[in-house]
Design an enzyme around this catalytic site. Sequence first.
Site, PDB file in Angstrom:
ATOM      1  N   GLN A 164      -4.967  -1.720   9.422  1.00  0.00           N
ATOM      2  CA  GLN A 164      -4.925  -3.054   8.823  1.00  0.00           C
ATOM      3  C   GLN A 164      -5.575  -4.069   9.772  1.00  0.00           C
ATOM      4  O   GLN A 164      -5.255  -4.121  10.964  1.00  0.00           O
ATOM      5  CB  GLN A 164      -3.463  -3.423   8.522  1.00  0.00           C
ATOM      6  CG  GLN A 164      -3.277  -4.717   7.755  1.00  0.00           C
ATOM      7  CD  GLN A 164      -3.802  -4.669   6.329  1.00  0.00           C
ATOM      8  OE1 GLN A 164      -3.822  -3.631   5.683  1.00  0.00           O
ATOM      9  NE2 GLN A 164      -4.264  -5.801   5.841  1.00  0.00           N
TER      10      GLN A 164
ATOM     11  N   ASP B 230     -11.347   2.917   3.828  1.00  0.00           N
ATOM     12  CA  ASP B 230     -11.623   1.472   3.753  1.00  0.00           C
ATOM     13  C   ASP B 230     -13.121   1.209   3.570  1.00  0.00           C
ATOM     14  O   ASP B 230     -13.518   0.109   3.192  1.00  0.00           O
ATOM     15  CB  ASP B 230     -11.198   0.820   5.083  1.00  0.00           C
ATOM     16  CG  ASP B 230     -10.040  -0.139   4.932  1.00  0.00           C
ATOM     17  OD1 ASP B 230      -9.781  -0.599   3.808  1.00  0.00           O
ATOM     18  OD2 ASP B 230      -9.398  -0.421   5.966  1.00  0.00           O
TER      19      ASP B 230
ATOM     20  N   LYS C 230       0.847  -1.204   0.000  1.00  0.00           N
ATOM     21  CA  LYS C 230       0.000   0.000   0.000  1.00  0.00           C
ATOM     22  C   LYS C 230       0.880   1.251   0.000  1.00  0.00           C
ATOM     23  O   LYS C 230       0.639   2.191  -0.763  1.00  0.00           O
ATOM     24  CB  LYS C 230      -0.953  -0.021   1.208  1.00  0.00           C
ATOM     25  CG  LYS C 230      -2.093  -1.024   1.034  1.00  0.00           C
ATOM     26  CD  LYS C 230      -2.867  -1.343   2.309  1.00  0.00           C
ATOM     27  CE  LYS C 230      -3.884  -2.442   2.035  1.00  0.00           C
ATOM     28  NZ  LYS C 230      -4.585  -2.934   3.230  1.00  0.00           N
TER      29      LYS C 230
HETATM   30  N1  GUN Z   1      -7.363  -6.950   5.914  1.00  0.00           N
HETATM   31  C1  GUN Z   1      -7.674  -7.660   4.805  1.00  0.00           C
HETATM   32  N2  GUN Z   1      -8.214  -6.869   3.870  1.00  0.00           N
HETATM   33  C2  GUN Z   1      -8.255  -5.622   4.386  1.00  0.00           C
HETATM   34  C3  GUN Z   1      -8.705  -4.361   3.880  1.00  0.00           C
HETATM   35  O1  GUN Z   1      -9.209  -4.228   2.766  1.00  0.00           O
HETATM   36  N3  GUN Z   1      -8.566  -3.322   4.739  1.00  0.00           N
HETATM   37  C4  GUN Z   1      -8.044  -3.449   5.974  1.00  0.00           C
HETATM   38  N4  GUN Z   1      -7.973  -2.373   6.740  1.00  0.00           N
HETATM   39  N5  GUN Z   1      -7.620  -4.597   6.480  1.00  0.00           N
HETATM   40  C5  GUN Z   1      -7.726  -5.678   5.670  1.00  0.00           C
END
Ligand code: GUN
Length: 287
Positions: free
Chosen positions: A97, A120, A53
């Site tokens: 995350q 998100d 990311k």
């Molecule tokens: N863990 C797995 N996929 C995601 C996501 O799209 N966003 C976040 N914040 N955590 C994740």
Amino acid sequence: MPAHIINGKEIVADIREQLKVEIDRLADKGIRPGLAVVLVGDDAASAVYVRSKAKACEQVGIHSEVYRLPAETSQEELLGLIAKLNADSNINGILVQLPLPKHINEDAVIDAISIDKDVDGFHPISVGNLVIGKPSFLPCTPAGVIEIIRRTGVSMVGKRAVVIGRSNIVGKPMSLLLLREHATVTVCHSRTPDMAALCREADILVVAIGKAKFVNRSFVKPGAVVIDVGINRLEDGKLAGDVDFDDVVDVAGHITPVPGVVGPMTITMLLRNTVEAAKQAHGVREA
Ligand code: GUN
């Protein structure tokens, strides 16, 4: 005839190129979108996602800040960081995350993120807006899947779409986004009997169940669009999706390989949401 194998590199490069143009125009106005990514603990897969990311942000010119906190970080400490990021005008998007260590209440953390920075799309208000069709940040994985399906050229209007999986991150929002595209949507899960028969009716099949090679050709209607959200590590160390690609590839009409399509698209949608958040924060309609 073998399926058209969806080219993730091409789609992702195209969208990121468009985003770069938009980011350059924002730079001309003195605006630089900013994303904060918070990782708590040392889950290896999460660490890889967070690095990807941050790298993607750098490539397109988004300012990124990564906060790596130890596994024993308290909920109060994490909430304190979120409050600070909510108030930071250099930060337009906040991503914590998931999963978080067990002693931290994920709902409390998601609730604490400012709705304007919820890139998100996990905040209950964002989810509610999605349900009732109001504008909101869309969860990145399902939003990316919609973009992938659009680019196959196959219309979703009036089509039978089946989603396997009902998670808050993928399955549930996926079903809502397909509904928004006017598909007729069925959601299958662990208690669904004769899942293969239901799936065989699908013109569009989205699989997010988290079980390697769960979907074989007996689940697939000839010519269907098959989107594989899964990413699983096999015993031999290789990666596999939730779809048995080799078994399905000559039945489906379009299929996503794993890895290479849904993962990079998810990150691309995060970039898009962050740019959108920056535009909204600065009252910019069109960059
Ligand atoms: N863990 C797995 N996929 C995601 C996501 O799209 N966003 C976040 N914040 N955590 C994740």
